[in-house]
Design an enzyme around this catalytic site. Structure first.
Site, PDB file in Angstrom:
ATOM      1  N   GLU A 101       1.693   5.652  -9.413  1.00  0.00           N
ATOM      2  CA  GLU A 101       0.720   4.733  -8.829  1.00  0.00           C
ATOM      3  C   GLU A 101      -0.507   4.597  -9.719  1.00  0.00           C
ATOM      4  OE1 GLU A 101      -1.266   3.795  -4.494  1.00  0.00           O
ATOM      5  OE2 GLU A 101      -0.828   5.882  -4.989  1.00  0.00           O
TER       6      GLU A 101
ATOM      7  N   SER B 150       0.287  -0.507   2.505  1.00  0.00           N
ATOM      8  CA  SER B 150       0.379  -1.904   2.057  1.00  0.00           C
ATOM      9  C   SER B 150       1.789  -2.447   2.270  1.00  0.00           C
ATOM     10  CB  SER B 150       0.019  -2.010   0.571  1.00  0.00           C
ATOM     11  OG  SER B 150      -1.305  -1.608   0.339  1.00  0.00           O
TER      12      SER B 150
ATOM     13  N   GLN C  45       4.614   2.848   1.077  1.00  0.00           N
ATOM     14  CA  GLN C  45       4.253   4.270   1.058  1.00  0.00           C
ATOM     15  C   GLN C  45       3.711   4.665   2.423  1.00  0.00           C
ATOM     16  OE1 GLN C  45       1.913   3.785  -2.858  1.00  0.00           O
ATOM     17  NE2 GLN C  45       2.055   5.988  -2.580  1.00  0.00           N
TER      18      GLN C  45
ATOM     19  N   SER D 117      -1.030   8.249   3.289  1.00  0.00           N
ATOM     20  CA  SER D 117      -2.363   8.483   3.836  1.00  0.00           C
ATOM     21  C   SER D 117      -2.356   8.509   5.359  1.00  0.00           C
ATOM     22  CB  SER D 117      -3.332   7.398   3.356  1.00  0.00           C
ATOM     23  OG  SER D 117      -3.526   7.480   1.963  1.00  0.00           O
TER      24      SER D 117
ATOM     25  N   SER E 179      -9.135   7.888  -4.694  1.00  0.00           N
ATOM     26  CA  SER E 179     -10.482   7.375  -4.903  1.00  0.00           C
ATOM     27  C   SER E 179     -11.011   7.724  -6.290  1.00  0.00           C
ATOM     28  CB  SER E 179     -11.429   7.945  -3.839  1.00  0.00           C
ATOM     29  OG  SER E 179     -11.606   9.342  -4.046  1.00  0.00           O
TER      30      SER E 179
END
Length: 408
Positions: free
Chosen positions: A267, A184, A149, A152, A388
């Protein structure tokens, strides 16, 4: 990796008896893998990997080979349609197989594999073009290729709508410039799913567009990030005038927010119920037994509390899967499930630390002691990954309970 030339056994339809399916699953696994309760295993409670590049790649390659074998045998894409190499079975079949597989010592499913199989492949099925589906879905389900991905950014983590990576029209294609972070497995991926701002004049939740990006494309640079738990699973990715053909665009121009929400929905479901990382109740029971504290009221209470939340999480995942299988659009179940899971990671770690006391602080060679530090150091990370905890609470409050939106 390519598919084997042997014929794949045809799958039974959705009416297959679940007990017969369970027996078939166990027989298939029994012929290939050792049982967990008989195999010798080193204590490993890591949530994020503490491995060098070569060792992590070897772990991923083993997971890819196992995923391909599962798919080829009809156990790796159970709920997917036949046209994508699946069996078109129910969420109940998938849960049964997952439960049986946990009885066996399987190669570890690295998060890079989970992102590819559980997040990007279903996103492309829902929103990709016919070309995307034909080009990527089978390859991603078998993990012949991996995808990370690229969402962010340093200035836009949980506030994904605030991203600043730009995609500018360049003839028939797009030129992309910007920076992504916390990606990741980017160093092991052939592809990345990117969200970029294509119209800076539009409101920030609009004016974004999604793309598939070849990670070896000129202008794409991956820099691993060293994590406090060791290893470098996370990465920064820099894009400098990377030129993408328009066929790599996912969805309509300006629909990047829709693509992002779709992927993040998968996700949250994945984080809530698919990721198998760190210690769990069974590990705590084994630890308490080895320390001779199974009769401790405090210890029994801590273990019981962890087990209750693990069970609640499993029931939530089952409910989510049934809704999805029935064609409904789940609401905030993914956010609730992720919160339950991340909070229980902390609960399990706190219990292990209370059981071990000072023995958790140094690696003395004593088994099942210092190994728990990998859980304690990794658990905070998943309170950020996938949105978060604070963002999940906002989603539950605003979308689930109808509370007023938090001031922006």
């Amino acid at each position: 990796m390519t598919a084997p030339e042997i014929p794949i056994e045809t799958a039974p339809d959705a009416a297959e008896d679940l007990r017969a399916f369970e027996a078939a699953s166990r027989a298939w696994l029994e012929a290939r893998l050792p049982r967990r309760d008989t195999a010798e295993q080193d204590a490993n409670y890591s949530i994020f990997h503490n491995l060098g590049h070569d060792d992590e790649k070897a772990l991923i390659d083993a997971g890819r080979a196992w995923q391909a074998e599962r798919v080829d045998a009809g156990f790796g894409a159970l709920t997917w349609a036949h046209e994508w190499g699946g069996r078109g079975l129910s969420a109940s079949h998938e849960r049964i197989y997952a439960g049986v597989e946990r009885e066996y010592l399987t190669p570890e499913r690295h998060e890079n594999i989970l992102v590819t199989v559980e997040l990007v492949a279903p996103t492309l099925l829902e929103l990709g073009s016919d070309w995307h589906k034909e080009r990527f879905i089978r390859s991603f389900l078998r993990t012949d290729e991996l995808c990370c991905q690229l969402f962010s950014e340093p200035g836009a983590g949980s506030d994904l709508a605030g991203l600043s990576t730009r995609a500018v029209r360049d003839g028939e294609g797009w030129r992309v410039t910007g920076q992504k972070v916390w990606s990741s497995g980017a160093q092991f991926s052939e592809w990345g799913l990117l969200i970029a701002r294509s119209d800076p004049a539009a409101p920030k939740h609009k004016g974004m567009t999604a793309f598939m990006v070849p990670m070896d494309l000129e202008g794409v640079e991956v820099r691993p990030i060293r994590q406090m738990s060791g290893g470098s699973t996370f990465n920064e990715v820099f894009l400098t005038d990377a030129l993408l053909p328009d066929e790599y665009r996912v969805g309509e121009v300006g629909d990047g927010w829709k693509v992002a929400l779709t992927t993040l929905g998968f996700e949250r479901q994945s984080s809530a119920g698919i990721v198998d990382a760190g210690g769990n109740t069974a590990d705590l029971i084994r630890l308490a037994a080895s320390l001779g504290i199974t009769e401790s009221a405090d210890g029994r209470g801590r273990i019981a509390e962890c087990h209750i939340y693990e069970r609640a999480q499993a029931l939530m995942v089952a409910r989510y899967s049934e809704l999805e299988q029935a064609g409904a659009v789940p609401g905030v179940e993914g956010s609730i499930g992720k919160l339950v899971w991340t909070q229980n990671l902390k609960r399990v770690g706190d219990a292990a630390a209370s059981f071990l006391g000072h023995r958790i602080l140094a690696d003395t060679g004593e088994a099942d002691t210092f190994a728990w530090t990998q859980h304690l150091l990794g658990a905070p990370g998943y309170r950020i990954a996938g949105g978060s905890d604070e963002i999940q609470r906002n989603i539950i409050g605003e979308r689930g309970l109808g509370l007023p939106r938090e001031p922006r």
